[in-house]
Design a protein around this motif. Structure first.
Motif, PDB file in Angstrom:
ATOM      1  N   THR A  43      36.290  41.677  38.343  1.00 45.32           N
ATOM      2  CA  THR A  43      37.251  42.137  37.249  1.00 45.32           C
ATOM      3  C   THR A  43      37.231  43.399  36.830  1.00 45.32           C
ATOM      4  N   ILE A  44      35.815  43.769  36.620  1.00 41.44           N
ATOM      5  CA  ILE A  44      35.274  45.256  36.178  1.00 41.44           C
ATOM      6  C   ILE A  44      35.763  46.361  37.416  1.00 41.44           C
ATOM      7  N   ALA A  45      35.204  46.026  38.377  1.00 45.46           N
ATOM      8  CA  ALA A  45      35.485  46.663  39.615  1.00 45.46           C
ATOM      9  C   ALA A  45      37.098  47.035  39.886  1.00 45.46           C
ATOM     10  N   ASP A  46      37.709  45.841  39.643  1.00 41.12           N
ATOM     11  CA  ASP A  46      39.326  45.754  39.971  1.00 41.12           C
ATOM     12  C   ASP A  46      39.983  46.581  38.868  1.00 41.12           C
ATOM     13  N   ALA A  47      39.398  46.521  37.591  1.00 40.00           N
ATOM     14  CA  ALA A  47      39.943  47.415  36.518  1.00 40.00           C
ATOM     15  C   ALA A  47      39.513  48.902  36.804  1.00 40.00           C
ATOM     16  N   ARG A  48      38.673  49.227  37.269  1.00 37.15           N
ATOM     17  CA  ARG A  48      38.124  50.600  37.479  1.00 37.15           C
ATOM     18  C   ARG A  48      38.991  51.195  38.774  1.00 37.15           C
ATOM     19  N   SER A  49      39.494  50.301  39.696  1.00 36.67           N
ATOM     20  CA  SER A  49      40.338  50.776  40.910  1.00 36.67           C
ATOM     21  C   SER A  49      41.542  51.051  40.259  1.00 36.67           C
ATOM     22  N   HIS A  50      42.015  50.467  39.095  1.00 36.00           N
ATOM     23  CA  HIS A  50      43.484  50.669  38.640  1.00 36.00           C
ATOM     24  C   HIS A  50      43.492  51.609  37.320  1.00 36.00           C
TER      25      HIS A  50
END
Length: 219
Positions: free
Chosen positions: A43-50
């Motif tokens: 979830t954190i990685a996905d947030a960073r990618s956005h």
């Protein structure tokens, strides 16, 4: 030469150890079950990618873990905060803003309190150009939580103060004064307010309550 190699090895081991200690991913894997840690880190990685403030989510997860929160609840909390930050970012951008990380965190927390994204967009569009909205957004949340104002009234009040060119310090002082004057007598009682109480969330709290609220006793 042998002493030099030993010293170099110790230095590298020390640096690796320090890096691990400062790595939120490694720390989260230590305090959360593997399956939940994988989900939270994804979830954190996905947030960073956005282009969302992933660091705030990391800190939230670690803070909740340190408080002894159940792993399942940490997972849900991080998921919800990430979703709210995404909505907050979109709302600010629709309002003509290029939001900074702190503004996104604050907007996400406000949406988490039940404020509609369209309200945030309209409010952001009416705010003075170039003004950082982190404190004004957090003040809006304080007016809702501690003064009992509904979202539209709180947003309108802060907008009027922004147009009057009040500083962040003045906004905070006014919010604290209003909270002290208008705080409902049922504010400390479970179910006494329709608005959500102040939660840990991911936002830094630039607004310091004048008088800390003590939760009431549960029956």
């Amino acid at each position: 030469m042998k002493r030099f190699l030993i010293a170099a090895t110790l230095m590298l081991a020390s640096a690796a150890s320090a890096q691990t200690a400062n790595d939120p991913s490694a720390r989260l894997r230590k305090v959360l079950p593997a399956k939940i840690a994988d989900h939270v880190l994804a979830t954190i990685a996905d947030a960073r990618s956005h282009s969302l403030p992933a660091k705030a989510l990391e800190n939230q997860a670690l803070r909740l873990a340190n408080k002894g929160t159940k792993p399942e609840d940490i997972e849900k909390s991080v998921d919800k905060s990430a979703e709210n930050m995404k909505k907050g970012k979109e709302a600010l951008e629709k309002g003509g803003r290029k939001p900074k990380s702190d503004e996104i965190v604050a907007a996400g927390a406000l949406i988490g309190r039940g404020v509609d994204g369209s309200q945030v967009s309209t409010w952001a569009k009416a705010a003075p150009s170039g003004r950082d909205l982190t404190v004004p957004i957090n003040v809006t949340g304080v007016l809702m939580d501690r003064a009992g104002l509904k979202s539209d009234a709180a947003l309108a009040r802060v907008n009027a103060e922004l147009l009057a060119k009040k500083t962040d310090r003045q906004l905070i002082a006014d919010a604290n004064a209003t909270a002290s004057e208008k705080r409902p007598s049922t504010a400390n009682k479970e179910g006494g307010l329709a608005h959500r109480p102040v939660t840990a969330g991911v936002a830094n709290r630039p607004v310091t309550p004048a008088h800390p609220v003590t939760p009431g006793k549960r029956r």
